[in-house]
Scaffold this active site. Structure first.
Site, PDB file in Angstrom:
ATOM      1  N   GLU A  74      43.000  39.483  49.144  1.00 39.87           N
ATOM      2  CA  GLU A  74      41.936  40.488  49.025  1.00 39.87           C
ATOM      3  C   GLU A  74      42.507  41.864  48.718  1.00 39.87           C
ATOM      4  O   GLU A  74      41.952  42.607  47.907  1.00 39.87           O
ATOM      5  CB  GLU A  74      41.092  40.547  50.316  1.00 39.87           C
ATOM      6  CG  GLU A  74      40.343  39.273  50.643  1.00 39.87           C
ATOM      7  CD  GLU A  74      39.132  38.998  49.738  1.00 39.87           C
ATOM      8  OE1 GLU A  74      38.828  39.817  48.865  1.00 39.87           O
ATOM      9  OE2 GLU A  74      38.509  37.934  49.924  1.00 39.87           O
ATOM     10  N   ARG A 112      41.426  43.596  45.243  1.00 40.66           N
ATOM     11  CA  ARG A 112      40.549  44.771  45.370  1.00 40.66           C
ATOM     12  C   ARG A 112      41.338  46.072  45.267  1.00 40.66           C
ATOM     13  O   ARG A 112      40.942  46.981  44.525  1.00 40.66           O
ATOM     14  CB  ARG A 112      39.796  44.750  46.692  1.00 40.66           C
ATOM     15  CG  ARG A 112      38.917  43.526  46.830  1.00 40.66           C
ATOM     16  CD  ARG A 112      38.006  43.625  48.034  1.00 40.66           C
ATOM     17  NE  ARG A 112      37.523  42.317  48.417  1.00 40.66           N
ATOM     18  CZ  ARG A 112      36.349  42.082  48.978  1.00 40.66           C
ATOM     19  NH1 ARG A 112      35.533  43.055  49.241  1.00 40.66           N
ATOM     20  NH2 ARG A 112      35.984  40.853  49.300  1.00 40.66           N
ATOM     21  N   ASP A 162      38.897  28.580  43.125  1.00 37.82           N
ATOM     22  CA  ASP A 162      38.377  29.253  41.928  1.00 37.82           C
ATOM     23  C   ASP A 162      39.336  30.106  41.096  1.00 37.82           C
ATOM     24  O   ASP A 162      39.675  29.785  39.954  1.00 37.82           O
ATOM     25  CB  ASP A 162      37.128  30.072  42.296  1.00 37.82           C
ATOM     26  CG  ASP A 162      37.279  30.944  43.546  1.00 37.82           C
ATOM     27  OD1 ASP A 162      38.407  31.067  44.048  1.00 37.82           O
ATOM     28  OD2 ASP A 162      36.268  31.499  44.020  1.00 37.82           O
ATOM     29  N   GLU A 174      29.046  36.412  40.734  1.00 35.83           N
ATOM     30  CA  GLU A 174      29.526  35.355  39.822  1.00 35.83           C
ATOM     31  C   GLU A 174      28.525  34.933  38.749  1.00 35.83           C
ATOM     32  O   GLU A 174      28.918  34.662  37.609  1.00 35.83           O
ATOM     33  CB  GLU A 174      29.986  34.129  40.625  1.00 35.83           C
ATOM     34  CG  GLU A 174      31.251  34.361  41.449  1.00 35.83           C
ATOM     35  CD  GLU A 174      31.024  35.145  42.723  1.00 35.83           C
ATOM     36  OE1 GLU A 174      29.852  35.280  43.141  1.00 35.83           O
ATOM     37  OE2 GLU A 174      32.009  35.643  43.317  1.00 35.83           O
ATOM     38  N   THR A 226      40.032  39.136  38.958  1.00 36.44           N
ATOM     39  CA  THR A 226      38.942  38.378  39.578  1.00 36.44           C
ATOM     40  C   THR A 226      37.972  39.267  40.359  1.00 36.44           C
ATOM     41  O   THR A 226      36.915  38.808  40.785  1.00 36.44           O
ATOM     42  CB  THR A 226      39.499  37.243  40.484  1.00 36.44           C
ATOM     43  OG1 THR A 226      38.437  36.352  40.800  1.00 36.44           O
ATOM     44  CG2 THR A 226      40.122  37.796  41.745  1.00 36.44           C
TER      45      THR A 226
HETATM   46  C1  DMJ Z   1      35.162  38.700  44.927  1.00 33.77           C
HETATM   47  O1  DMJ Z   1      35.909  39.385  45.867  1.00 33.77           O
HETATM   48  C2  DMJ Z   1      36.054  38.068  43.917  1.00 33.77           C
HETATM   49  O2  DMJ Z   1      35.309  37.779  42.802  1.00 33.77           O
HETATM   50  C3  DMJ Z   1      36.724  36.831  44.415  1.00 33.77           C
HETATM   51  O3  DMJ Z   1      37.467  36.177  43.418  1.00 33.77           O
HETATM   52  C4  DMJ Z   1      35.759  35.846  45.006  1.00 33.77           C
HETATM   53  N1  DMJ Z   1      34.551  36.385  45.447  1.00 33.77           N
HETATM   54  C5  DMJ Z   1      34.254  37.732  45.648  1.00 33.77           C
HETATM   55  C6  DMJ Z   1      32.820  38.055  45.333  1.00 33.77           C
HETATM   56  O4  DMJ Z   1      31.929  37.056  45.553  1.00 33.77           O
END
Ligand code: DMJ
Length: 643
Positions: free
Chosen positions: A268, A272, A401, A535, A621
């Protein structure tokens, strides 16, 4: 209780310590602080004296040197070749003078020592006369000085590297007034989310929009690292919210500190914070973001100190101690976590010239390449001590994912040079299509979850990102199956839209089933929530970019209206607990990814394609755009990261 009277070395009594009535020690901690400080002062005065004595009291060696010096002065023209007699007479003459000068010098030294002694005592007395507040203020000033020094040390400029071609960071204004209006509405929603966070949650990781206060979760440990600020920066930038961007930058510059005793999620924090900071750096060119990203990356590195080099899920930013989630199968690390570092780490090596980051992620890749994969599928769990898979559970949603996403994006980000990543992506997708992707009775294509040889016919909201991934990976696919993958992307987008459309709020549930007559609908109560996730909208946007089919804008607008109607509250935006209820309860969390991703993808959906074109930018992501590194045109081939 009276303040202690102090008997200094000079024998004179110092006046009692003036702490003032109100500052008298009412609790032990205060008293201890003052007492310690006084003792420290006395000790330092004493040490000063001792040092003075040590350095200035004449000793025999000093005499010798001194004598020699005098000789030099007194007998400047003596030629020793002239014989001892002459020399002797000069010396005898010199000796009387010498003793006199010697005594004078000793007297001078004694006076100096006495003066120093007095001065040190006066200074100590002055200090001790100060109030507790003054003393504390001085301590604080000293502390800040040290912090500033450390900051200066940490903020050393990084080596300059050529910036990749940064195309399309200030464009995208649509000509169509209707589309412009929709885009402006999304910008207004961003401002509402930001302003309320600014007012009620500033500096906290996230916002509780109903309680109107800060919020955080275990992914950030007990830190207050302003996750929403860092995550939102690039969205603010592309929306032209420059005052807000500057506010965020100022906070980061002054307050974002990673030396906190806090156990955070490596994944995370990477997607982020490091992703957010790097994107903000590339968009704005402000060095502070790059410097902070590199500082933070340094704090994550200890997580890789495992027997296999597969990082722990969590690391304590201060101690560097890592561990895994208690719930993960047999102490395993998670595929989607250790497999979602590549993009950011390659950029870190590019920007710093330090191969350490690149080597860490390439090591993970090599290790995965060597492992057997059941049915060609990657299980979600891998033990970082033994290097063995945990449970054989494969998912394109949670836990799996973004590992697949980063294989594709590693290839795209390298200007399609990283063919090894592309091959791994192609192999993985083929196995997924074979074992996990099915059509429901009603004709909806879905991606299920593989659990120990059994296909669970359930799809998560998280899995919906895969529609966009298939479309993005269509060009360059094996056996020229571009049309097939674009079609697959469209089918997933359609299924996910259905999962929204079949609810009361027109917002998608967390997970939905394709079983026993149920199609794209959540069955369990604890899967009916919507937490502002991006998503589905992410997939609409990719599909829009590749097809320009207006239905994607229409679906995106439906979602925008539903979010504005059901998730907007006066203190920001909140998730809802049941998308099938007409009066759902709020979860009272404004997730940072709502600003980073959901609103960004919506804004891009209603912008022209020249805003962040996909030939030049690859989104991490968390929707943070990072530029393609065109290895051939930059110094990268000479960069240690790529040697
Ligand atoms: C986000 O923090 C990112 O997209 C992560 O890869 C998975 N999901 C959350 C949002 O749903």
């Amino acid at each position: 209780m009276t303040a202690p009277a102090l008997l200094p070395l000079s024998g004179r009594r110092l006046p009692p310590l003036n702490l003032g009535a109100s500052s008298f020690p009412h609790h032990r901690a205060t008293l201890r602080l003052s007492e310690k400080f006084i003792l420290l002062l006395i000790l330092s005065a004493f040490i000063t004296l001792c040092f003075g004595a040590f350095f200035f009291l004449p000793d025999s060696s000093k005499h010798k040197r001194f004598d020699l010096g005098l000789e030099d002065v007194l007998i400047p023209h003596v030629d020793t070749s002239k014989g001892g007699k002459n020399l002797g007479s000069f010396l005898i003459h010199g000796q009387g003078h010498d003793e006199h000068r010697h005594r004078e010098e000793e007297e001078r030294l004694r006076n100096k020592i006495r003066a120093d002694h007095e001065k040190a005592l006066e200074e100590a007395k002055e200090k001790l006369k100060k109030s507790r507040d003054e003393i504390q203020a001085e301590i604080q000033t000293e502390k800040s000085k040290v912090v500033q020094e450390l900051k200066k040390k940490d903020s050393k400029p990084l080596p300059p590297v050529p910036l990749p071609n940064l195309i399309g960071i200030n464009s995208g204004e649509p000509a169509d007034p209707d589309i412009r209006e929709k885009r402006n509405k999304i910008k207004e929603m961003m401002k509402h989310a930001w302003d309320n966070y600014r007012q009620y949650g500033w500096g906290h990781n996230e916002l509780k929009p109903i309680a109107r206060k800060g919020h955080s979760t275990n992914i950030f440990g007990n830190s207050q690292m302003g996750a929403t600020i860092v995550d939102a920066l690039d969205t603010l930038y592309i929306m032209g919210l420059h005052d807000e961007f500057r506010e965020g930058q100022e906070w980061i510059d002054k307050n974002l500190d990673f030396s906190v005793n806090s156990e955070v999620s490596v994944f995370e924090v990477n997607i982020r914070f490091i992703g957010g900071l790097l994107a903000a750096y590339y968009l704005s060119g402000q060095e502070v973001f790059k410097i902070k990203a590199v500082q933070l990356a340094g704090k994550l590195l200890p997580a890789f100190s495992t027997p296999t080099g597969i990082p722990w899920a969590m690391v304590n930013l201060k101690s560097g101690v890592g561990r895994n989630w208690g719930w993960a199968s047999a102490g395993s690390s998670i595929l989607a976590e250790f497999g979602t570092l590549h993009m950011e780490f390659v950029h870190l090596s590019y920007l710093t010239g330090d191969p350490v980051y690149y080597n860490k992620v390439m090591h993970i890749r090599k290790l995965l390449q060597k492992m057997d994969r059941p049915n060609g599928l990657y299980p979600n769990y891998l033990n970082p001590r033994t290097g063995r898979w945990g449970q054989h559970h494969t998912s394109v949603g949670g836990l799996g994912d973004s590992f697949y996403e980063y294989l594709l994006k590693a290839w795209l980000m390298s200007d399609k040079m990283d063919t090894e990543a592309r091959k791994m992506y192609d192999d993985a997708i083929e196995a997924i299509e074979k074992h996990l992707i099915r059509k429901s009775n009603g004709g909806l294509t879905f991606i299920g979850e593989w659990k120990n040889g059994h296909l669970e016919r359930k799809m998560g909201h998280l899995t919906c990102f895969a529609g966009g991934m298939f479309a993005l990976g269509a060009d360059g696919s094996r056996d020229d199956k571009a049309g097939h993958y674009l079609q697959l992307g469209a089918e997933i987008a359609h299924t996910c839209h259905e999962s929204y459309d079949r609810t009361t709020l027109k917002l998608g549930p967390e997970a939905f089933k394709f079983d026993g007559g149920v199609e794209a609908v959540a069955v369990r109560q604890n899967e009916k929530y919507y937490i502002l996730r991006p998503e589905v909208i992410e997939t609409y946007w990719y599909m829009w970019r590749f097809t320009h089919d207006p239905k994607y804008r229409q679906w995106g607008w439906e979602a925008t209206q539903a979010i504005d109607k059901y998730c907007r509250v006066s203190g920001g935006f909140s998730g809802v607990k049941d998308v099938y209820s007409s009066s759902p309860a709020y979860d009272d969390v404004q997730q940072s990814f709502f600003l980073a991703e959901t609103l960004k993808y919506l804004y891009l959906l209603f912008s022209n394609d020249d805003l962040l074109p996909l030939d030049n930018w690859v989104f991490n992501t968390e929707a943070h755009p990072l530029p393609v590194l065109r290895l051939a045109n930059t110094t990268l081939s000479g960069n240690p990261a790529y040697r």
